[in-house]
Motif scaffolding. Structure first.
Motif, short mmCIF file in Angstrom:
data_model
loop_
_atom_site.label_atom_id
_atom_site.label_comp_id
_atom_site.label_asym_id
_atom_site.label_seq_id
_atom_site.Cartn_x
_atom_site.Cartn_y
_atom_site.Cartn_z
N LYS A 171 0.81 -1.23 0.00
CA LYS A 171 0.00 0.00 0.00
C LYS A 171 0.84 1.27 0.00
O LYS A 171 0.31 2.35 -0.25
CB LYS A 171 -0.92 0.02 1.23
N ARG B 82 -0.36 5.03 -1.03
CA ARG B 82 -0.61 6.01 0.04
C ARG B 82 0.06 7.34 -0.28
O ARG B 82 -0.49 8.40 0.01
CB ARG B 82 -0.05 5.48 1.36
N GLU C 137 -6.29 2.19 -3.25
CA GLU C 137 -5.84 0.94 -2.64
C GLU C 137 -6.90 -0.15 -2.78
O GLU C 137 -6.59 -1.29 -3.14
CB GLU C 137 -5.53 1.17 -1.16
#
Length: 389
Positions: free
Chosen positions: A95, A99, A374
């Motif tokens: 992730k 992010r 995500e």
């Protein structure tokens, strides 16, 4: 899992310091350069302040060191506090890009638009503020959409490309540094001898790129904080030790970023060639002190600091285009009428309000895009696995 409010507060303070740094460098460059010819006061008070601990308020390099150490601390906090569940590391690792990237892309799109409209006035302003050596050169090129996309999606992650947004030079540390930390925790996070591996990581980073050491040192402090209960109990019991650590941290962090000769100042005992080392050690000392003092934890966990921590990523990415456009337009429009210092003072108040407002808006409406991205990538990956199955 309960967050450590004071860590968020410290991250927020670090981001605010970066903004202060860029505003001060733009309008009172002598406070950084310590050059008399750049001063705007007869008493040269900017230079005097620049040689005292007050320069910490606008020390950009110290702020970056703080930001990296605090970021390294929170990377594996949930991993250590949840019984060292490796699944958390895998999830956090894949992730990480999603992010960081969406806000970088949004900020660079905004900058591309501002440049295309000719709204950057920093070069013109720098002549009047005596900050040509620092402020004049930013974003003085013809914007290219595909070049901006490359920097946003790839360049800043691979090599810290920062033509459009100068603060992106730190992204490789926040990205690759995080991946190394996740890998280290995954491989040796439960091994009693893991601190040897940690030491190797830190030594290698100190001899190659010291800014990576900030992320790694923060990670090691997190491990100690979460897993070494007896050590932490002793650290908290003898309050004088964390207090001395905090004081030493502030002293080292406040070493003037210019790194010039500090003869006659409280920094004269330190060789001038190791500014980044002082700032990195200071960041570690400050955090170590805070971890041992409940009073400091309550102070840095106060609501205003937590608010700054909540918007810290947007604040970090968005403040400079505001300074290079709005602040410059404000200054150019009023300095001939109100005088230099009054104009800059009003400019600072208005710019600060605008930066905080934009950052809060971005935190609420733009940063959540990373979560949607995500989930989209996760669903896509899940769909492909089903097809293969």
């Amino acid at each position: 899992m309960k967050k450590l409010a004071y860590i968020d507060g410290l991250k927020g303070i670090g981001a605010l310091m970066v903004y202060f740094c860029h505003f001060v460098f733009a309008f009172y460059y002598a406070a950084y350069s310590l050059l008399p010819e750049a001063s705007h006061t007869q008493s040269q008070i900017e230079i005097m302040l620049g040689k005292t601990p007050l320069n910490l308020l606008y020390s950009g390099n110290a702020a970056v060191c703080l930001f990296l150490v605090f970021s390294g601390f929170v990377l594996c906090l949930s991993y250590f506090r949840s019984g060292r569940d490796k699944k958390r590391l895998k999830t956090s690792a894949w992730k990480r890009y999603f992010r960081l990237m969406p806000m970088i892309l949004v900020s660079n799109l905004l900058i591309f638009l501002l440049m295309s409209l000719g709204l950057y006035r920093n070069a013109e302003t720098a002549v009047l503020t005596k900050s040509e050596a620092w402020f004049a050169g930013f974003n003085q090129f013809a914007p290219d959409f595909f070049g901006m996309l490359y920097e946003s999606l790839i360049g800043c992650f691979l090599a810290g490309s920062n033509d459009y947004n100068g603060v992106l030079w730190t992204i490789p540390y926040l990205f690759w540094g995080a991946l190394v930390v996740y890998l280290a925790a995954y491989l040796v996070g439960k091994n009693p001898l893991r601190y040897i591996a940690y030491a190797v990581m830190i030594i290698v980073s100190l001899t190659t790129d010291i800014y990576f050491a900030g992320v790694f040192l923060g990670f090691v402090l997190c491990d100690l904080f979460c897993t070494q209960e007896k050590i932490m109990e002793l650290w908290r019991k003898y309050a004088v030790l964390p207090l001395l650590s905090f004081a030493a941290g502030v002293y080292l962090l406040s070493y003037p970023s210019i790194g010039s000769d500090m003869t006659g100042t409280m920094y004269a005992i330190l060789p001038p060639a190791y500014t980044v080392v002082y700032h990195m050690a200071g960041a570690v000392g400050l955090l170590t002190g805070v971890l041992g003092l409940s009073g400091l934890q309550r102070f840095f966990g106060a609501k205003p600091f937590c608010f700054l921590g909540d918007i810290s990523y947007s604040l970090y990415l968005l403040h400079f285009p505001v300074v290079a456009t709005f602040s410059c337009w404000f200054f150019l429009g009023l300095h001939g009428r109100l005088g230099y210092h009054l104009t800059v003072g009003l400019d600072f108040l208005c710019t600060t309000a605008l930066v905080l407002l934009i950052s809060a808006f971005s935190r609420k409406y733009v940063e959540p895009l990373s979560g949607f991205l995500e989930k989209g990538v996760q669903r896509l990956a899940g769909g492909r696995k089903k097809e293969r199955g």
